[in-house]
Write a protein that holds these residues in place. Structure first.
Motif, PDB file in Angstrom:
ATOM      1  N   GLN A   1      -0.203  12.065   0.715  1.00 33.55           N
ATOM      2  CA  GLN A   1      -1.620  11.839   0.961  1.00 33.55           C
ATOM      3  C   GLN A   1      -2.315  13.145   1.349  1.00 33.55           C
ATOM      4  OE1 GLN A   1      -0.620   8.415   3.713  1.00 33.55           O
ATOM      5  NE2 GLN A   1      -2.516   7.639   2.858  1.00 33.55           N
TER       6      GLN A   1
ATOM      7  N   ARG B   1       0.834  -1.199   0.000  1.00 31.25           N
ATOM      8  CA  ARG B   1       0.000   0.000   0.000  1.00 31.25           C
ATOM      9  C   ARG B   1       0.872   1.254   0.000  1.00 31.25           C
ATOM     10  NH1 ARG B   1      -2.713  -1.367   4.079  1.00 31.25           N
ATOM     11  NH2 ARG B   1      -4.325  -2.509   2.940  1.00 31.25           N
ATOM     12  N   GLU B   2       1.905   1.267   0.848  1.00 31.10           N
ATOM     13  CA  GLU B   2       2.791   2.427   0.897  1.00 31.10           C
ATOM     14  C   GLU B   2       3.542   2.636  -0.415  1.00 31.10           C
ATOM     15  OE1 GLU B   2       5.474   2.838   4.078  1.00 31.10           O
ATOM     16  OE2 GLU B   2       3.924   3.077   5.606  1.00 31.10           O
TER      17      GLU B   2
ATOM     18  N   TYR C   1       1.125   3.971  -2.984  1.00 25.56           N
ATOM     19  CA  TYR C   1       0.821   5.377  -2.677  1.00 25.56           C
ATOM     20  C   TYR C   1       1.951   6.279  -3.166  1.00 25.56           C
ATOM     21  CZ  TYR C   1      -2.968   4.019   0.537  1.00 25.56           C
ATOM     22  OH  TYR C   1      -4.128   3.517   1.087  1.00 25.56           O
TER      23      TYR C   1
ATOM     24  N   LEU D   1       0.772   8.703  -6.061  1.00 25.69           N
ATOM     25  CA  LEU D   1       0.647  10.090  -5.597  1.00 25.69           C
ATOM     26  C   LEU D   1       1.873  10.914  -5.983  1.00 25.69           C
ATOM     27  CD1 LEU D   1      -0.840   9.461  -2.027  1.00 25.69           C
ATOM     28  CD2 LEU D   1      -2.060   9.987  -4.148  1.00 25.69           C
TER      29      LEU D   1
ATOM     30  N   VAL E   1      -7.225   9.614  -1.626  1.00 26.40           N
ATOM     31  CA  VAL E   1      -6.298   8.563  -2.049  1.00 26.40           C
ATOM     32  C   VAL E   1      -7.032   7.518  -2.880  1.00 26.40           C
ATOM     33  CG1 VAL E   1      -4.845   6.662  -1.243  1.00 26.40           C
ATOM     34  CG2 VAL E   1      -4.700   8.898  -0.135  1.00 26.40           C
TER      35      VAL E   1
END
Length: 295
Positions: free
Chosen positions: A117, A58-59, A62, A66, A262
């Motif tokens: 985020q 997930r990190e 992201y 992002l 997100v």
């Protein structure tokens, strides 16, 4: 100072390195030897994936998704780290270790993702001129202060007495203060504005004139002797409007708005997880049955 709650994750680096190594070479390569048998790179990778896989994937996603749209500069990252250090005060090193970070660089990796985020969440927040003006009017100009932090009131009174007898604040800070980071600089906390410190600390500091020294002020960290060393004049709104708007937008951000922003970015990026054991990483949670029945 101010207690800052943030979700820390310290596994990104080790997982990413393990994954990269697994892709580059032989998965049977031994990473640890014991009398009872060896641990291979594949075993390490599998264990890390099972324990931290979804969280770390997930990190990484992201950061990739992002980071393609938003930017966190080195200066912004350093400012946020310094803000965290200032807010946690003498508890910073302990918090770093308790959260599982090897060093500040690992912490900065997680801070960067958190800031990405945040930028996604504030991107669509619109502000009215009236909101900006009201927020500006409520702002206080920055001040610069030093402090001596001790564990108990008796020691605080002892330090206060020495100051009243002509003792040097910086030298006493080095001798007595349990906030070792600021003590090394004579107790200096640098410039800060409203909302950056614990309420009781901030209230006392803003009530002082330049070079005035406070009575002992109790906080969750102990007892502070505070000295204001400088004050700034509040700049006109038109000169700092961008900063005011940025701060106002940040004040409007909550966890729900972050999650929604997100999720929107991930949908636009068409994220697909190929690893079967991690396929549910970005799966949306279905509403509870009770919640469905109430609708």
């Amino acid at each position: 100072m101010k207690k800052w709650m943030i979700a820390f994750t310290a596994t990104t680096t080790i997982f990413a390195l393990s994954a990269c190594n697994a892709e580059k070479g032989d998965n049977s390569e031994v990473v640890a030897e014991t009398a009872a048998g060896n641990i291979t790179q594949e075993e390490l990778y599998t264990a890390l994936k099972e324990r931290f896989g979804e969280e770390v994937l997930r990190e990484l996603v992201y950061e990739k998704v992002l980071g393609d749209t938003y930017e966190v500069t080195s200066e912004e990252l350093d400012d946020r780290l310094n803000e965290l250090k200032q807010q946690l005060g003498p508890q910073f090193e302990a918090a770093l270790m308790q959260s599982g970070f090897k060093d500040e660089e690992q912490l900065k990796q997680t801070l960067r993702i958190s800031m990405l985020q945040e930028k996604a969440a504030i991107a669509d927040i619109e502000l009215t001129d009236e909101e900006v003006q009201q927020y500006y009017d409520s702002m206080k100009a920055e001040i610069r202060a030093s402090h001596i932090l001790v564990e108990d009131e008796a020691t605080a009174q002892e330090v206060k007495k020495k100051l009243e007898e002509g003792g040097d604040f910086a030298e006493l800070a080095k001798e007595y203060s349990t906030d070792t980071a600021s003590a090394a600089n004579g107790g200096d906390l640098d410039w800060f504005g409203a909302g950056k410190m614990l309420p009781e600390f901030e209230e006392a500091a803003y009530s002082l004139e330049v070079d005035q020294i406070s009575d002992p002020v109790q906080s969750m960290y102990g007892y502070h002797i505070i000295k204001v060393t400088d004050k700034k004049e509040k700049q006109p709104l038109d000169e700092i409007r961008a900063d005011v708007e940025e701060e106002l937008r940040r004040s409007k951000v909550g966890q729900e708005s972050v999650d929604a922003a997100v999720e929107k970015e991930l949908e636009n990026a068409k994220v697909k997880v190929k690893e079967s054991s991690l396929k549910d990483t970005f799966k949306k949670e279905e509403p509870a049955e009770e919640a469905k029945d109430e609708q």
